[in-house]
Design an enzyme around this catalytic site. Structure first.
Site: not given
Length: 802
Positions: A219, A250-252
């Protein structure tokens, strides 16, 4: 004493997938498969679809005409998330690291991989490989501690184990996501040398040694640029210099644009929507906007082609493109084998911090007839969503890294059952009230106080802690409870369940302390095995334990900022290379407990440290003798000091370990190989890892970072060593240059070889060590013969260089 040999009898009966496909073979197949894809289909492969509203936390749509079933991605490090109790709830990764046992690490990865595979999950969102800079950081329990070498070694084994079952493992969070406060609106400002040697090092090993299939971008920003938009980190370093062949997700909801993120080298947007919630299904920053950018020449068609190729190439390498199971998260895989393995790792990860008067293990022969078990942490757990509460015994932290528990064995139940076999009476007080605890303890022969502290992910706030801990104090007035009990009973033992270090004002008031970490579903059985001596404790701390103010850095508690925005909380990594024990060495600070610290119910002597520098690296051997009366496991640890030509560098670096099981009176010699990468430092001028070719390394051996009694010097030049710590003469022809390791030219992979505990020492040598044994020229071998008592133990794993 009955010592557990459960690991040797545990059989993981799952059918193994043989994964022999290389990246090159997978690449050929993937290129052919991708030939007829339309851009619309390609965009569907790189853009998440259901936005975490479907069965899986992440998903990619199927392409029916190609027979492509789509993808399922699922958390996480402690087991399969959202499986409604059908999956094993494993110990935290920090516990697995505390075993310092490569075999157990691999077995955990293998067993977890099988659970993902049986459910048709393509991508396991594990392991986490971030560095523990500050003990209050919320997610330290999901990773492997403060040392980059240890984190890399743990990651290698877990990744290899998971991927051996045909599941794609995900090394995360790349990079510098080392605290929770404003993680989506913060910048980790990391000096270049520290970036490579500390924070990228675990990912280097994941790519190089474990051939990891996917990596998750974090993030946070790094040096001002968000990780998902950071071309330097994603493309220049990871894909070009490290030659990573898999895909980067990607992270969420970490992505807030298409131009910068996709253009920088991101390959997959998870979970696809712009923001959380069903209203954003199909409303993505990517999707059709990728085609718009291609049409406007913002980035080329080749960028899309490469992203898709990387995803499909990883699927072929994992052999998932044919006959992969259909998605079903509710297959019951909480097997007897998994339960036994979780219990084994939980027991072996218990760190015995204090044991005055040999108060442990509990024996009726020691006049222990009545035990008082005190504290709410000894009681059954009350469950809540993502474990966002701390009520009852603490098996894991909170957030996406936890699981849906089918059950938790609480300590009181396990202790009561085991004590009954010894005809020992158990009384209990399952509250944290100091007065009530003292009353319960006063008439017992032994009092065991269970206490806790908790932490987790930023999106959940528990008792005022928004991910990161507000303080290092025990929760629920634990210090007051311990003080009261210890005042009422001179034989008090404390058991701590926590993600990491806590304040211990009671250190001198109690006779025993066991740090149990976060052991998972078999928690009560794991601690009971150690308390009663059925398992000899062999856990060691994977971090330095000290008061909060002694660490070089800390988390912040800034007001919440908008994720992905220009305004960011600034985390300055001013300590540079000096994270963890390196800082304490530099400043001469004595920690409460050193990195690697851990006691045993037996004692050990270390002797015969031998080292030889060869072309492929440093070959080290050391002998360990069990000088006590019971069997136990030792962990010899190797630290290095670099030659003086390397300036402004840590005084010692952790570079090797093995775990050895020894019977009482038994001696074994273990051989540890340190490759040229680990003998190198990162030179920021040449942007390469450089191995010094002049001066001497100092090799230390012992049981932890502050107990290294054996020491010997060895020349940086291959074949030129001193003896008994004396300096050898360097070759003048090699004094003027350092050997550079181009990051693009990665060293050969290392294999891990498990050695039978009863095997002869000569059978566990590497080829190069066998050559050394037959070499009668002693001038190239440095030897130290010195016996030293320590109080640690372990099991023999030999690292072999092919």
């Amino acid at each position: 004493m009955r010592l557990s040999t459960a690991l040797s009898t545990v059989a993981i009966l799952f059918a193994s997938k043989t994964l022999a496909m290389s990246w090159e073979e997978a690449d050929k197949k993937a290129r052919k498969w991708c030939e007829d894809l339309t851009n619309e289909e390609k965009i569907a492969i790189v853009t998440g679809r259901e936005n975490m509203t479907g069965i899986c936390v992440g998903s990619i749509d199927p392409i029916e005409r190609k027979g492509f079933k789509g993808l399922c991605l699922q958390d996480g490090p402690a087991g399969v998330r959202f499986a409604n109790g059908t999956a094993t709830s494993w110990q935290a990764a920090i516990n697995t690291a505390a075993t310092f046992d490569r075999t157990l690490l691999y077995k955990v990865g293998e067993a977890q991989g099988n659970e993902f595979y049986q459910r048709g999950i393509n991508v396991a969102l594990a392991p986490a490989m971030n560095i523990q800079r500050a003990p209050a950081a919320g997610r330290i329990w999901e990773s492997y501690g403060e040392d980059p070498f240890l984190a890399g070694q743990c990651g290698i084994e877990v990744i290899k184990g998971m991927q051996s079952k045909g599941v794609i493992a995900t090394a995360k969070h790349y990079i510098g996501n080392d605290q929770e406060n404003n993680r989506g609106a913060s910048s980790s400002n990391i000096p270049e040398q520290a970036l490579w040697e500390v924070y990228m090092e675990p990912f280097y090993r994941a790519v190089n040694d474990a051939s990891v299939d996917s990596i998750m971008a974090a993030y946070n920003a790094v040096n001002g640029t968000y990780s998902v938009q950071n071309k330097r980190l994603l493309t220049d370093y990871l894909k070009d210099k490290l030659e990573f062949q898999g895909f980067v997700m990607s992270d969420w909801w970490a992505i807030y644009d298409v131009e910068k993120s996709f253009g920088a080298g991101m390959d997959m947007n998870m979970p696809g929507g712009k923001y959380w919630g069903p209203n954003f299904i199909g409303d993505s920053f990517w999707g059709e906007h990728i085609q718009e950018c291609i049409d406007k020449d913002i980035f080329p068609q080749e960028r899309l082609d490469d992203a898709v190729l990387r995803i499909i190439r990883s699927l072929y390498k994992a052999e998932q493109m044919d006959d992969y199971p259909d998605v079903n998260l509710y297959v019951d895989t909480n097997t007897k084998e998994n339960i036994a393995l979780n219990r084994k790792v939980g027991a072996d990860s218990n760190v015995l911090l204090k044991n005055d008067d040999a108060i442990l293990p509990i024996k009726k022969t020691n006049k222990i007839k009545k035990i008082a078990v005190i504290g709410k942490d000894s009681m059954p757990t009350k469950f809540c969503s993502d474990l966002g509460c701390a009520d009852g015994t603490l098996p894991l932290g909170w957030g996406s890294g936890t699981t849906d528990f089918k059950y938790i064995v609480d300590p009181l139940s396990a202790i009561s059952k085991r004590a009954k076999k010894e005809d020992i009476e158990v009384v209990s007080y399952g509250k944290d009230d100091a007065k009530g605890g003292a009353e319960a303890a006063k008439d017992a022969d032994l009092a065991i106080v269970f206490v806790q502290a908790d932490s987790g992910e930023e999106y959940v706030t528990v008792e005022g802690n928004k991910g990161d801990r507000q303080s290092l104090d025990l929760w629920h007035d634990g210090n007051e409870l311990i003080d009261a009990v210890a005042s009422a009973n001179k034989n008090t033992i404390v058991v701590i369940h926590a993600p990491g270090p806590v304040n211990v004002p009671f250190l001198d008031k109690v006779k025993g302390i066991v740090f149990a970490g976060m052991p998972g579903q078999e928690s009560g059985n794991a601690i009971t095995d150690v308390l009663f001596g059925d398992v000899n404790p062999s856990g060691h701390l994977p971090y330095t334990w000290a008061p909060r103010e002694d660490y070089p850095t800390d988390v912040k508690y800034d007001a919440a900022l908008q994720g992905g925005g220009e305004e960011k909380t600034q985390y300055d990594y001013d300590e540079g290379l000096f994270v963890g024990y390196r800082w304490f060495d530099k400043k001469g600070i004595e920690p409460t407990f050193a990195f690697g610290y851990g006691l045993s119910y037996t004692t050990f002597e270390y002797s015969d440290l031998k080292v030889e520098m060869k072309e492929d690296g440093l070959h080290v051997s050391v002998t360990v003798t069990n000088t006590g009366s019971v069997a136990g496991a030792a962990v010899p640890m190797i630290f290095l000091s670099f030659p003086d030509v390397v300036k402004d560098y840590p005084s010692r670096l952790f570079k090797g370990f093995d775990k050895m099981m020894l019977e009482a009176g038994e001696s074994k010699t273990t051989k540890i190989f340190i490759d040229n990468h680990d003998l190198s430092y990162f030179d920021i001028e040449s942007m390469k890892f450089v191995k010094p070719e002049e001066g001497e390394y100092t090799v230390f051996a012992g049981s932890n970072a502050r107990d290294l009694p054996l020491k010997v010097n060895v020349s940086a030049n291959a074949g030129e060593t001193g003896e008994n710590g004396e300096t050898g003469e360097a070759d003048d022809n090699n004094n003027e240059s350092d050997a550079e390791e181009d990051i693009g030219d990665l060293p050969e992979n290392d294999d891990v070889k498990e050695v039978d505990e009863d095997s002869n020492d000569e059978e566990v040598t590497t080829d190069s060590v066998e050559e050394e044994a037959s070499n009668t020229d002693k001038k190239n071998t440095t030897v130290v013969k010195k016996l030293v008592k320590t109080r640690t133990i372990r099991k023999c794993i030999i690292k072999k260089k092919n």
